[in-house]
Design a protein around this motif. Structure first.
Motif, short mmCIF file in Angstrom:
data_model
loop_
_atom_site.label_atom_id
_atom_site.label_comp_id
_atom_site.label_asym_id
_atom_site.label_seq_id
_atom_site.Cartn_x
_atom_site.Cartn_y
_atom_site.Cartn_z
N LEU A 1 0.86 -1.28 0.04
CA LEU A 1 0.01 -0.22 -0.03
C LEU A 1 1.09 1.11 -0.05
CD1 LEU A 1 -2.66 1.24 0.06
CD2 LEU A 1 -2.56 0.99 2.64
N GLY A 2 1.84 1.35 0.77
CA GLY A 2 2.83 2.37 0.78
C GLY A 2 3.47 2.66 -0.50
N LEU A 3 3.90 1.32 -1.06
CA LEU A 3 4.54 1.80 -2.54
C LEU A 3 3.68 2.18 -3.64
CD1 LEU A 3 6.99 1.10 -4.61
CD2 LEU A 3 6.03 -1.49 -4.68
N THR A 4 2.16 1.65 -3.48
CA THR A 4 1.13 2.23 -4.33
C THR A 4 1.13 3.66 -4.14
OG1 THR A 4 0.35 -0.13 -4.19
CG2 THR A 4 -1.26 1.91 -4.88
N ILE A 5 0.81 4.21 -3.03
CA ILE A 5 0.49 5.55 -2.76
C ILE A 5 2.02 6.42 -3.26
CG2 ILE A 5 0.54 7.49 -0.98
CD1 ILE A 5 -0.94 5.29 0.77
N TYR A 6 3.18 5.85 -3.04
CA TYR A 6 4.43 6.57 -3.50
C TYR A 6 4.39 6.59 -4.95
CZ TYR A 6 9.35 6.86 -4.69
OH TYR A 6 10.56 7.21 -5.07
N ILE A 7 3.99 5.44 -5.78
CA ILE A 7 3.88 5.42 -7.38
C ILE A 7 2.78 6.19 -7.71
CG2 ILE A 7 3.56 3.93 -9.31
CD1 ILE A 7 6.36 3.44 -7.76
N ALA A 8 1.87 6.42 -6.79
CA ALA A 8 0.53 7.46 -7.37
C ALA A 8 1.10 8.78 -7.23
CB ALA A 8 -0.59 7.39 -6.42
N PHE A 9 1.97 9.05 -6.20
CA PHE A 9 2.47 10.61 -6.04
C PHE A 9 3.40 10.73 -7.39
CE2 PHE A 9 1.23 10.64 -1.65
CZ PHE A 9 0.72 12.10 -1.57
N ALA A 10 4.19 9.59 -7.61
CA ALA A 10 5.27 9.97 -8.75
C ALA A 10 4.35 10.16 -10.21
CB ALA A 10 6.17 8.68 -8.82
N THR A 11 3.49 9.54 -10.30
CA THR A 11 2.62 9.52 -11.45
C THR A 11 1.92 11.02 -11.64
OG1 THR A 11 1.91 7.07 -11.33
CG2 THR A 11 0.41 8.44 -12.77
N PHE A 12 1.56 11.53 -10.53
CA PHE A 12 0.96 12.71 -10.61
C PHE A 12 2.14 13.79 -10.58
CE2 PHE A 12 -3.16 10.92 -9.30
CZ PHE A 12 -3.68 11.33 -10.25
N GLY A 13 3.54 13.34 -10.74
CA GLY A 13 4.61 14.35 -10.70
C GLY A 13 4.96 14.95 -9.57
N LEU A 14 4.50 14.34 -8.35
CA LEU A 14 4.79 14.87 -7.05
C LEU A 14 6.31 14.57 -6.45
CD1 LEU A 14 1.25 14.66 -5.33
CD2 LEU A 14 2.31 16.92 -6.66
N ILE A 15 6.62 13.44 -7.10
CA ILE A 15 8.14 12.99 -6.79
C ILE A 15 8.84 13.01 -8.27
CG2 ILE A 15 9.23 10.83 -6.24
CD1 ILE A 15 6.95 10.20 -4.23
#
Length: 638
Positions: free
Chosen positions: A22-36
């Motif tokens: 779940l933590g990885l999924t949230i992290y990848i989601a942030f990256a997908t929206f350009g926040l990481i």
């Protein structure tokens, strides 16, 4: 007491797996929206997380094997040893690489001795984890290419001999270069497939399987052998988003195979239909068995261009399989399906599928990233499924679907991380071109013979390997060879991709047929043979787009594509008649010989258009249809 301890351990590991996932999924989601930032540190984070999840899931699998006690204890504990050693090597090394990512990126390839040691531990650890999850064959193949990279200067064949590379140079391309080797396809997983797989799993969680089975019933109630159509429709659609044939056979076959057996299909034929239908999903957009993403990387084109290119061949594939099933059903006098269709299920579940899938396709067609499209698809599906009334999924259903999606994405990401060194070796050492030159010295200079040879090599190399890896191996080995025959790069990649997919159904391995036979209760060999007969109508499709590339140019196609499609459909009809002895009526031996001649004439016309070939094709077809439709069905002279 020991059993309770094992169950407690299993629960703890599952909680850890789900929490980290779940933590990885949230992290990848942030990256997908350009926040990481999608920096090399970002991909090091992804690889580290996937290895942790792979180790945890390995523990879950091992405990399950221990509890079921279906394997010898020696095998079970050897697998535990492989898992523990792999985890002990891979996890600390991956963590170390993550926290030294910036330094490694600056100094590469001038690493220090301890850098090289840790890099080697990482490579070995990943290979051992891959061995545990994906088997020895693939791990051995990757290991051989790594050994070749290190010691290729000692190969006795001059054409394959390497100049002798520095060990640090090799390690830069295997485990320590944050954009090469193991990190090459990790980028594809993080940026493209992650949320598409979670989306596919979520669709199953909100009831897509029930939906497509009911749709399949509605089709099957209208045609002979209708019990096969829940498999053709349901398994095809589910596999098109899952992208995995064997997993799909097990998932949907539990429902479709018993239905086919109850309605008159033999266990072998029922298993073959399910295996072929599940395989068909791998060549259907939008996922293309995950190999489509690798094709896009190799050709440096947007993924959606690759997915659109596969649209017309995929429809021809489904047409060929449907023709084969109908011929077999008519021959065996299997009636229409007589099942009550639950239209309430269709009414309640169809909006969730159509709207969310439509959003994903719209974004993909707009050339947004697949992960971005998948993430929006997940959000839309979660909202729309709330209006499914009595079919609204429970929180437990959704959590199970997330767990299943996380499991699949973990295993596929580990697979892509492990095969990165294999692909990198082929590219950096120019091994693909070397093998192409070697093959060109063996195979005569004929486009047809080269394609036939590439077909057999693709089927051979793909045996027993997961579809993305089967494609990757044959693409690296054969695409340059095929391109030397004047075939366009995209066409060459699709050619080997199709036969890599077909390799899951070809003996002696035929992993899809094996999985289907276990569900159906049929024999492995009988299921594989029936599967091959069904697939025979589709073997011509790759040859079709090699000689007529416009088949891969959707949506930029003209009217000139219609004669090619019609010709391919006629060839599929004749091949079905040849295989099953039925073409609108039962065929005699003479009729089947005419089918064979008609097929040969069609194949010749496909590869070399001429008025003589066209006339011969239509003459043979006319003779055959006159015999079958007029003489035998109407005048009853025979």
């Amino acid at each position: 007491m020991a059993l309770m301890t094992i169950r407690n351990l299993d629960s703890i590991i599952k909680i850890l797996f789900s929490s980290i996932g779940l933590g990885l999924t949230i992290y990848i989601a942030f990256a997908t929206f350009g926040l990481i930032s999608n920096s090399k540190v970002h991909y090091a984070n992804f690889v580290m997380s996937i290895l942790v999840l792979s180790a945890l899931y390995g523990g879950i699998i091992w405990i399950d094997e221990l509890q079921k006690d279906k394997k010898p204890k020696t095998v079970i504990y050897v697998r535990l040893f492989i898992l523990l050693v792999g985890s002990a090597l891979a996890l600390p090394s991956a963590i170390w690489v993550r926290f030294n990512a910036v330094r490694l990126d600056i100094i590469h390839p001038f690493f220090e001795d301890h850098d090289f040691t840790i890099g080697m531990a990482l490579v070995v650890g990943v290979l051992l984890l891959n061995w545990f999850h994906w088997g020895f064959l693939l791990t051995a193949l990757i290991s051989l290419t790594i050994i070749y990279f290190f010691f290729g200067e000692y190969v006795p064949i001059d054409l394959l001999q390497l100049p002798g590379y520095d060990a640090n140079f090799v390690m830069n391309y295997l485990g320590l270069g944050l954009s090469e080797g193991m990190f090459w396809f990790a980028r594809v997983c993080a940026d493209n497939i992650y949320f598409l797989i979670i989306f596919a799993s979520l669709l199953l969680g909100i009831g897509m399987l029930k939906l497509v089975i009911e749709v399949g019933k509605s089709v099957g109630n209208r045609v002979s052998g209708g019990a096969a159509f829940p498999a053709i429709v349901g398994s095809g659609i589910v596999a098109s988003v899952m992208g995995q044939a064997v997993a799909n056979v097990v998932l949907t076959g539990r429902l479709t195979i018993p239905m086919m057996k109850d309605r008159g299909f033999s266990p072998n034929m029922a298993g073959a239909i399910e295996a072929v239908a599940s395989t068909s999903g791998q060549i259907m957009p939008p996922v293309l068995g995950l190999a489509g993403f690798i094709i896009a990387v190799f050709l440096n084109v947007p993924y959606m261009d690759v997915a659109l290119a596969g649209f017309i061949p995929a429809l021809l594939f489904l047409a060929g399989v449907t023709i084969g099933v109908l011929s077999s059903a008519k021959r065996s006098q299997i009636p229409k399906l007589n099942e009550t269709v639950d239209f309430t299920v269709i009414k309640r579940l169809l909006p969730s599928f159509v709207i969310s899938f439509g959003v994903v396709l719209f974004l993909l067609l707009g050339y947004y990233s697949p992960s971005y499209a998948g993430l929006w698809g997940i959000g839309v599906a979660l909202v729309v499924c709330l209006f499914q009334k009595e079919h609204k999924p429970s929180l437990r259903d959704l959590s199970h679907s997330f767990y299943d999606g996380l499991t699949l994405v973990t295993l596929l990401s580990l697979l892509m991380i492990a095969v990165g060194p294999l692909a990198q070796t082929f590219q950096t050492t120019n091994l693909a071109q070397r093998l192409g030159v070697l093959l060109s010295q063996i195979v005569p200079d004929s486009k047809l013979l080269i394609l036939i040879g590439a077909m057999f090599v693709s089927l051979l190399l793909g045996m027993g390997l997961p579809t993305p890896v089967a494609y990757l191996v044959v693409a690296l080995a054969l695409v340059p060879f095929i391109m030397n025959a004047g075939v366009d790069p995209l066409v060459a990649h699709f050619f080997v991709f199709y036969f890599a997919v077909f390799s899951t159904l070809t003996p002696p391995v035929a992993v899809s047929a094996l999985a289907a036979a276990k569900v159906s209760g049929g024999s492995f060999f009988g299921t594989a043979i029936e599967g091959m007969k069904l697939m025979l109508t589709t073997f011509i499709i790759p040859f079709g787009f090699c000689y007529h590339p416009q088949l891969l140019q959707f949506p930029n196609v003209g009217l000139d594509i219609l004669p090619v499609i019609v010709l391919l459909l006629f060839i599929q009809v004749s091949l079905s008649g040849l295989c099953y002895g039925y073409l609108f009526a039962y065929l005699t031996k003479l009729d089947r010989w005419l089918c064979l001649l008609w097929t040969i004439a069609g194949l010749y016309l496909l590869g070399s258009y001429s008025l003589v070939a066209l006339g011969m094709f239509f003459l043979l077809g006319l003779v055959l249809f006159v015999r079958v439709l007029i003489i035998r069905n109407r005048l009853h002279f025979l």
